[in-house]
Write a protein that holds these residues in place. Structure first.
Motif, PDB file in Angstrom:
ATOM      1  N   GLU A  98     -21.141 -42.265  44.555  1.00 60.08           N
ATOM      2  CA  GLU A  98     -20.961 -40.558  44.394  1.00 60.08           C
ATOM      3  C   GLU A  98     -22.095 -39.993  45.643  1.00 60.08           C
ATOM      4  OE1 GLU A  98     -21.722 -42.591  41.877  1.00 60.08           O
ATOM      5  OE2 GLU A  98     -19.653 -42.568  40.804  1.00 60.08           O
ATOM      6  N   GLU A  99     -23.182 -40.551  45.651  1.00 59.69           N
ATOM      7  CA  GLU A  99     -24.115 -39.985  46.633  1.00 59.69           C
ATOM      8  C   GLU A  99     -23.849 -40.063  48.083  1.00 59.69           C
ATOM      9  OE1 GLU A  99     -28.224 -39.819  43.692  1.00 59.69           O
ATOM     10  OE2 GLU A  99     -27.485 -41.685  44.933  1.00 59.69           O
ATOM     11  N   ILE A 100     -23.413 -41.349  48.423  1.00 57.94           N
ATOM     12  CA  ILE A 100     -22.812 -41.719  49.502  1.00 57.94           C
ATOM     13  C   ILE A 100     -21.633 -40.849  50.025  1.00 57.94           C
ATOM     14  CG2 ILE A 100     -21.735 -43.611  51.086  1.00 57.94           C
ATOM     15  CD1 ILE A 100     -23.567 -45.500  49.388  1.00 57.94           C
ATOM     16  N   ALA A 101     -20.740 -40.757  48.937  1.00 55.69           N
ATOM     17  CA  ALA A 101     -19.529 -40.048  49.314  1.00 55.69           C
ATOM     18  C   ALA A 101     -19.916 -38.467  49.437  1.00 55.69           C
ATOM     19  CB  ALA A 101     -18.560 -39.997  48.073  1.00 55.69           C
ATOM     20  N   ALA A 102     -20.866 -37.924  48.968  1.00 59.15           N
ATOM     21  CA  ALA A 102     -21.343 -36.650  49.029  1.00 59.15           C
ATOM     22  C   ALA A 102     -22.109 -36.705  50.595  1.00 59.15           C
ATOM     23  CB  ALA A 102     -22.313 -36.200  47.970  1.00 59.15           C
ATOM     24  N   LEU A 103     -22.925 -37.609  50.830  1.00 53.59           N
ATOM     25  CA  LEU A 103     -23.581 -37.504  52.249  1.00 53.59           C
ATOM     26  C   LEU A 103     -22.423 -37.567  53.283  1.00 53.59           C
ATOM     27  CD1 LEU A 103     -26.279 -39.984  51.710  1.00 53.59           C
ATOM     28  CD2 LEU A 103     -26.394 -37.717  52.059  1.00 53.59           C
ATOM     29  N   ASN A 104     -21.604 -38.614  53.295  1.00 55.97           N
ATOM     30  CA  ASN A 104     -20.093 -38.492  54.141  1.00 55.97           C
ATOM     31  C   ASN A 104     -19.327 -37.122  54.244  1.00 55.97           C
ATOM     32  OD1 ASN A 104     -20.063 -40.993  55.417  1.00 55.97           O
ATOM     33  ND2 ASN A 104     -19.272 -41.832  53.650  1.00 55.97           N
ATOM     34  N   GLU A 105     -19.414 -36.416  52.954  1.00 53.34           N
ATOM     35  CA  GLU A 105     -18.608 -35.367  53.114  1.00 53.34           C
ATOM     36  C   GLU A 105     -19.583 -34.301  53.853  1.00 53.34           C
ATOM     37  OE1 GLU A 105     -16.897 -31.990  49.735  1.00 53.34           O
ATOM     38  OE2 GLU A 105     -17.271 -34.285  49.185  1.00 53.34           O
ATOM     39  N   PHE A 106     -20.753 -34.202  53.687  1.00 56.22           N
ATOM     40  CA  PHE A 106     -21.448 -33.324  54.235  1.00 56.22           C
ATOM     41  C   PHE A 106     -21.475 -33.542  55.689  1.00 56.22           C
ATOM     42  CE2 PHE A 106     -25.731 -31.884  55.838  1.00 56.22           C
ATOM     43  CZ  PHE A 106     -25.659 -30.690  55.740  1.00 56.22           C
ATOM     44  N   TYR A 107     -21.977 -34.615  56.069  1.00 53.71           N
ATOM     45  CA  TYR A 107     -22.034 -34.992  57.360  1.00 53.71           C
ATOM     46  C   TYR A 107     -20.682 -34.962  58.135  1.00 53.71           C
ATOM     47  CZ  TYR A 107     -26.862 -36.081  56.616  1.00 53.71           C
ATOM     48  OH  TYR A 107     -28.222 -36.259  56.405  1.00 53.71           O
ATOM     49  N   SER A 108     -19.556 -34.830  57.518  1.00 51.53           N
ATOM     50  CA  SER A 108     -18.365 -34.856  58.055  1.00 51.53           C
ATOM     51  C   SER A 108     -17.929 -33.411  58.174  1.00 51.53           C
ATOM     52  CB  SER A 108     -17.186 -35.552  57.464  1.00 51.53           C
ATOM     53  OG  SER A 108     -17.653 -37.002  57.339  1.00 51.53           O
ATOM     54  N   SER A 109     -18.477 -32.713  57.304  1.00 51.64           N
ATOM     55  CA  SER A 109     -18.364 -31.147  57.696  1.00 51.64           C
ATOM     56  C   SER A 109     -18.810 -30.365  59.087  1.00 51.64           C
ATOM     57  CB  SER A 109     -19.032 -30.225  56.405  1.00 51.64           C
ATOM     58  OG  SER A 109     -20.330 -30.232  56.665  1.00 51.64           O
ATOM     59  N   PRO A 110     -18.388 -29.343  59.419  1.00 51.73           N
ATOM     60  CA  PRO A 110     -18.605 -28.770  60.516  1.00 51.73           C
ATOM     61  C   PRO A 110     -20.317 -28.418  60.533  1.00 51.73           C
ATOM     62  CG  PRO A 110     -16.715 -27.769  59.926  1.00 51.73           C
ATOM     63  CD  PRO A 110     -16.865 -28.699  58.801  1.00 51.73           C
ATOM     64  N   LEU A 111     -20.677 -27.827  59.149  1.00 52.04           N
ATOM     65  CA  LEU A 111     -22.183 -27.597  59.219  1.00 52.04           C
ATOM     66  C   LEU A 111     -23.087 -29.008  59.155  1.00 52.04           C
ATOM     67  CD1 LEU A 111     -24.035 -25.281  58.965  1.00 52.04           C
ATOM     68  CD2 LEU A 111     -23.911 -25.624  56.332  1.00 52.04           C
ATOM     69  N   GLY A 112     -22.640 -30.007  58.490  1.00 52.11           N
ATOM     70  CA  GLY A 112     -23.260 -31.193  58.419  1.00 52.11           C
ATOM     71  C   GLY A 112     -23.336 -31.852  59.922  1.00 52.11           C
ATOM     72  N   ALA A 113     -22.189 -31.940  60.378  1.00 55.40           N
ATOM     73  CA  ALA A 113     -22.047 -32.617  61.824  1.00 55.40           C
ATOM     74  C   ALA A 113     -22.928 -31.773  62.849  1.00 55.40           C
ATOM     75  CB  ALA A 113     -20.658 -32.703  62.463  1.00 55.40           C
ATOM     76  N   SER A 114     -23.015 -30.528  62.674  1.00 57.07           N
ATOM     77  CA  SER A 114     -24.015 -29.671  63.603  1.00 57.07           C
ATOM     78  C   SER A 114     -25.358 -30.134  63.218  1.00 57.07           C
ATOM     79  CB  SER A 114     -23.633 -28.140  63.287  1.00 57.07           C
ATOM     80  OG  SER A 114     -24.614 -27.504  64.004  1.00 57.07           O
ATOM     81  N   ALA A 115     -25.666 -29.939  61.873  1.00 55.16           N
ATOM     82  CA  ALA A 115     -27.284 -30.353  61.381  1.00 55.16           C
ATOM     83  C   ALA A 115     -27.581 -31.689  62.063  1.00 55.16           C
ATOM     84  CB  ALA A 115     -27.275 -30.220  60.019  1.00 55.16           C
ATOM     85  N   MET A 116     -26.653 -32.678  61.716  1.00 52.38           N
ATOM     86  CA  MET A 116     -26.865 -33.896  62.391  1.00 52.38           C
ATOM     87  C   MET A 116     -27.052 -34.059  63.762  1.00 52.38           C
ATOM     88  SD  MET A 116     -27.786 -36.984  61.269  1.00 52.38           S
ATOM     89  CE  MET A 116     -27.107 -37.529  59.782  1.00 52.38           C
ATOM     90  N   GLY A 117     -26.291 -33.433  64.375  1.00 50.85           N
ATOM     91  CA  GLY A 117     -26.469 -33.400  65.932  1.00 50.85           C
ATOM     92  C   GLY A 117     -27.558 -32.822  66.551  1.00 50.85           C
ATOM     93  N   LYS A 118     -28.479 -31.911  65.530  1.00 44.26           N
ATOM     94  CA  LYS A 118     -29.721 -31.371  66.259  1.00 44.26           C
ATOM     95  C   LYS A 118     -30.821 -32.379  65.611  1.00 44.26           C
ATOM     96  CE  LYS A 118     -27.898 -26.775  65.846  1.00 44.26           C
ATOM     97  NZ  LYS A 118     -27.544 -25.494  64.855  1.00 44.26           N
ATOM     98  N   MET A 119     -30.368 -33.360  64.778  1.00 39.56           N
ATOM     99  CA  MET A 119     -31.543 -34.270  64.436  1.00 39.56           C
ATOM    100  C   MET A 119     -32.519 -34.773  65.493  1.00 39.56           C
ATOM    101  SD  MET A 119     -32.332 -34.352  61.102  1.00 39.56           S
ATOM    102  CE  MET A 119     -31.770 -33.583  59.828  1.00 39.56           C
ATOM    103  N   THR A 120     -31.875 -35.497  66.609  1.00 39.68           N
ATOM    104  CA  THR A 120     -32.494 -36.156  67.778  1.00 39.68           C
ATOM    105  C   THR A 120     -33.455 -34.771  68.278  1.00 39.68           C
ATOM    106  OG1 THR A 120     -30.939 -37.755  67.839  1.00 39.68           O
ATOM    107  CG2 THR A 120     -32.443 -37.455  69.544  1.00 39.68           C
ATOM    108  N   PRO A 121     -32.978 -33.763  68.821  1.00 43.24           N
ATOM    109  CA  PRO A 121     -34.012 -32.859  69.542  1.00 43.24           C
ATOM    110  C   PRO A 121     -34.980 -32.366  68.573  1.00 43.24           C
ATOM    111  CG  PRO A 121     -31.634 -32.138  69.465  1.00 43.24           C
ATOM    112  CD  PRO A 121     -31.396 -33.476  68.901  1.00 43.24           C
ATOM    113  N   TYR A 122     -34.725 -32.216  67.308  1.00 41.09           N
ATOM    114  CA  TYR A 122     -35.626 -31.728  66.199  1.00 41.09           C
ATOM    115  C   TYR A 122     -36.703 -33.052  66.068  1.00 41.09           C
ATOM    116  CZ  TYR A 122     -37.505 -32.096  61.558  1.00 41.09           C
ATOM    117  OH  TYR A 122     -38.652 -32.138  60.411  1.00 41.09           O
ATOM    118  N   MET A 123     -36.386 -34.122  66.115  1.00 38.59           N
ATOM    119  CA  MET A 123     -37.483 -35.215  66.101  1.00 38.59           C
ATOM    120  C   MET A 123     -37.971 -35.409  67.204  1.00 38.59           C
ATOM    121  SD  MET A 123     -37.538 -36.218  62.654  1.00 38.59           S
ATOM    122  CE  MET A 123     -38.521 -37.764  63.311  1.00 38.59           C
TER     123      MET A 123
END
Length: 150
Positions: A98-123
Motif C-alpha cells: 500500500e505504501e509503495i502504491a501511494a509513493l507511485n501515485e504521488f510521484y506519478s502525479s504532476p506535483l510529485g513528478a515536479s518535486a522529484m525532478g527538483k531532487m537532484t538540484p536540491y541535493m
C-alpha cells in the motif's frame, strides 16, 4: 481444535511467500518506474558528478577534472545495477504494498513528478553548501581517531 490451529498456521505460512513476492514485485516496479529512473539518471549524470567533484576539489585543474570525471562516470555506470538492486531490496523491506502504491501515485502525479525532478538540484545545492564543512569534519574525525588510537 489442534487441527484448526495447524490449518490456520499452515495457511498463514503458505501465504507469506506470496505476500513477500508481491511486495518485491511492487518494489521492483517502483524503482523501475520512469520517475525513479529519471532520478537515478540525474543523480548519476556527468553534470552532477562534475559539480560534486568541483565542490570537493575546487582547485583541481580542468584537464585533470575531465579525466577524473570519466573515471567517476564509468564507475557509477557500472555500479548502477547493484544500486538499483539494493534500492529494490530496501524498498521491499521497508514499505508495504500500500505504501509503495501511494509513493507511485504521488510521484506519478504532476506535483510529485515536479518535486522529484527538483531532487537532484536540491541535493546538489545542499551538498555544495555542506561539502567543504563535511571535508573539514572528516579531517577532524580522522585526526581525533588517530590521536585516540596512539
Amino acid at each position: 481444535m489442534i487441527r484448526i490451529a495447524s490449518a490456520a498456521i499452515l495457511a498463514v505460512t503458505l501465504a507469506l511467500p506470496a505476500a513477500a513476492d508481491e511486495v518485491q514485485d511492487a518494489a521492483e516496479a517502483f524503482i523501475n518506474s520512469p520517475v525513479q529512473q529519471k532520478l537515478l539518471d540525474d543523480m548519476l549524470s556527468p553534470e552532477v558528478a562534475m559539480a560534486q567533484l568541483q565542490a570537493m576539489a575546487p582547485t583541481m585543474p580542468p584537464e585533470v577534472a575531465e579525466r577524473v570525471l570519466e573515471i567517476v562516470v564509468d564507475e557509477m555506470t557500472a555500479f548502477r545495477p547493484q544500486m538499483e538492486t539494493a534500492m529494490i531490496t530496501a524498498a521491499a523491506q521497508s514499505f508495504t504494498i500500500e505504501e509503495i502504491a501511494a509513493l507511485n501515485e504521488f510521484y506519478s502525479s504532476p506535483l510529485g513528478a515536479s518535486a522529484m525532478g527538483k531532487m537532484t538540484p536540491y541535493m546538489q545545492a545542499a551538498m555544495g553548501e555542506m561539502g567543504p564543512g563535511m571535508q573539514a569534519m572528516q579531517g577532524r574525525i580522522m585526526q581525533r581517531v588517530q590521536e585516540e588510537l596512539q
